[in-house]
Design a protein around this motif. Structure first.
Motif, mmCIF file in Angstrom:
data_model
loop_
_atom_site.group_PDB
_atom_site.id
_atom_site.type_symbol
_atom_site.label_atom_id
_atom_site.label_comp_id
_atom_site.label_asym_id
_atom_site.label_seq_id
_atom_site.Cartn_x
_atom_site.Cartn_y
_atom_site.Cartn_z
ATOM 1 N N SER A 59 41.722 50.698 34.059
ATOM 2 C CA SER A 59 42.089 49.641 35.013
ATOM 3 C C SER A 59 40.845 49.051 35.662
ATOM 4 N N GLN A 60 39.836 49.900 35.954
ATOM 5 C CA GLN A 60 38.584 49.380 36.520
ATOM 6 C C GLN A 60 37.876 48.474 35.517
ATOM 7 N N LEU A 61 37.848 48.892 34.255
ATOM 8 C CA LEU A 61 37.214 48.068 33.230
ATOM 9 C C LEU A 61 37.958 46.743 33.034
ATOM 10 N N GLU A 62 39.279 46.777 33.066
ATOM 11 C CA GLU A 62 40.049 45.539 32.941
ATOM 12 C C GLU A 62 39.757 44.597 34.101
ATOM 13 N N TYR A 63 39.633 45.153 35.286
ATOM 14 C CA TYR A 63 39.301 44.347 36.455
ATOM 15 C C TYR A 63 37.919 43.718 36.284
ATOM 16 N N LEU A 64 36.955 44.525 35.830
ATOM 17 C CA LEU A 64 35.604 44.004 35.634
ATOM 18 C C LEU A 64 35.576 42.925 34.548
ATOM 19 N N ILE A 65 36.357 43.121 33.503
ATOM 20 C CA ILE A 65 36.422 42.121 32.438
ATOM 21 C C ILE A 65 37.030 40.820 32.957
ATOM 22 N N SER A 66 38.080 40.922 33.753
ATOM 23 C CA SER A 66 38.687 39.698 34.295
ATOM 24 C C SER A 66 37.720 38.990 35.239
ATOM 25 N N GLU A 67 36.970 39.757 36.029
ATOM 26 C CA GLU A 67 35.954 39.155 36.903
ATOM 27 C C GLU A 67 34.885 38.456 36.067
ATOM 28 N N ASP A 97 35.209 37.258 33.046
ATOM 29 C CA ASP A 97 35.807 36.051 32.457
ATOM 30 C C ASP A 97 35.862 34.916 33.472
ATOM 31 N N ASP A 98 36.219 35.245 34.715
ATOM 32 C CA ASP A 98 36.255 34.224 35.765
ATOM 33 C C ASP A 98 34.863 33.645 36.002
ATOM 34 N N LYS A 99 33.860 34.534 36.033
ATOM 35 C CA LYS A 99 32.492 34.059 36.255
ATOM 36 C C LYS A 99 32.004 33.226 35.076
ATOM 37 N N LEU A 139 33.552 29.848 35.419
ATOM 38 C CA LEU A 139 32.880 29.113 36.482
ATOM 39 C C LEU A 139 31.518 28.609 36.012
ATOM 40 N N LEU A 140 30.766 29.464 35.317
ATOM 41 C CA LEU A 140 29.466 29.044 34.804
ATOM 42 C C LEU A 140 29.608 27.933 33.767
ATOM 43 N N ASP A 141 30.622 28.034 32.908
ATOM 44 C CA ASP A 141 30.858 26.966 31.930
ATOM 45 C C ASP A 141 31.165 25.653 32.629
ATOM 46 N N LYS A 142 31.977 25.734 33.688
ATOM 47 C CA LYS A 142 32.317 24.524 34.438
ATOM 48 C C LYS A 142 31.064 23.931 35.082
ATOM 49 N N LYS A 143 30.221 24.797 35.680
ATOM 50 C CA LYS A 143 28.990 24.312 36.308
ATOM 51 C C LYS A 143 28.043 23.734 35.269
ATOM 52 N N LEU A 144 27.952 24.387 34.110
ATOM 53 C CA LEU A 144 27.085 23.898 33.054
ATOM 54 C C LEU A 144 27.556 22.539 32.556
ATOM 55 N N ALA A 145 28.858 22.382 32.398
ATOM 56 C CA ALA A 145 29.397 21.094 31.965
ATOM 57 C C ALA A 145 29.090 20.013 33.008
ATOM 58 N N GLU A 146 29.210 20.367 34.269
ATOM 59 C CA GLU A 146 28.909 19.406 35.335
ATOM 60 C C GLU A 146 27.423 19.021 35.315
#
Length: 177
Positions: A51-59, A61-63, A66-73
């Motif tokens: 469960s900790q690893l799944e949480y870290l993976i989801s975090e 993925d979110d980051k 966010l980085l992809d969105k910033k890079l596109a911008e």
């Protein structure tokens, strides 16, 4: 009597065997219970880690999103700045060429300029026809699929001026339709 003693001896031996067997099965049962308890604890720890690893993976993925969105911008801003710089830089060149064409058409030299072949034009562009000018050559090459750099090399004009001319032509076509 020997037979009786032998029977007692066999009976005691069998009883001892049963007692040992009970003790052994009790120990086995205890060992089995202890192993099951340990296995349950290990499974709980693994579930916690999963469960900790799944949480870290989801975090992560979110980051990444966010980085992809910033890079596109950043890419969009860079493209806008480059386009703005190209257009503003070459807008003056385009207006210079436009005013030069109008001056030449007034003096009769426009025919000479329009009829002059383009030296660096690619062979597949058909070299510039005698009745065409830069604008005609640029638009023809663009329609044939040449990129702006190739057209600029062929005509001797700046890339920004060519891009501006093509965009203006497309806008005129859209407005006329």
């Amino acid at each position: 009597m020997i037979i009786a003693l032998s029977l007692v001896f066999i009976y005691k031996r069998e009883m001892l065997y049963r007692v040992r067997l009970k003790n052994l099965s009790g120990s086995t049962k205890e060992l089995q219970d202890e192993l099951e308890h340990t296995a349950d604890q290990v499974v709980k720890r693994m579930e916690l880690h999963i469960s900790q690893l799944e949480y870290l993976i989801s975090e992560a993925d979110d980051k990444i999103a966010l980085l992809d969105k910033k890079l596109a911008e950043v890419d969009r801003r860079a493209a806008r700045k480059q386009t703005t710089l190209d257009l503003s830089e070459n807008n003056e060149k385009y207006s210079y060429y436009q005013s030069e064409d109008s001056l030449l058409s007034d003096s009769g030299e426009a025919k000479q300029k329009a009829c002059a072949p383009i030296v660096d034009a690619p062979r597949s562009a058909g070299k510039a026809q005698a009745d065409g000018n830069h604008k005609h050559v640029i638009l023809t090459m663009a329609e044939q699929g040449y990129d702006v750099t190739e057209i600029a090399r062929a005509t001797g004009m700046g890339r920004g001026a060519i891009m501006l001319l093509i965009q203006l032509h497309k806008k005129q076509e859209k407005n006329s339709n």
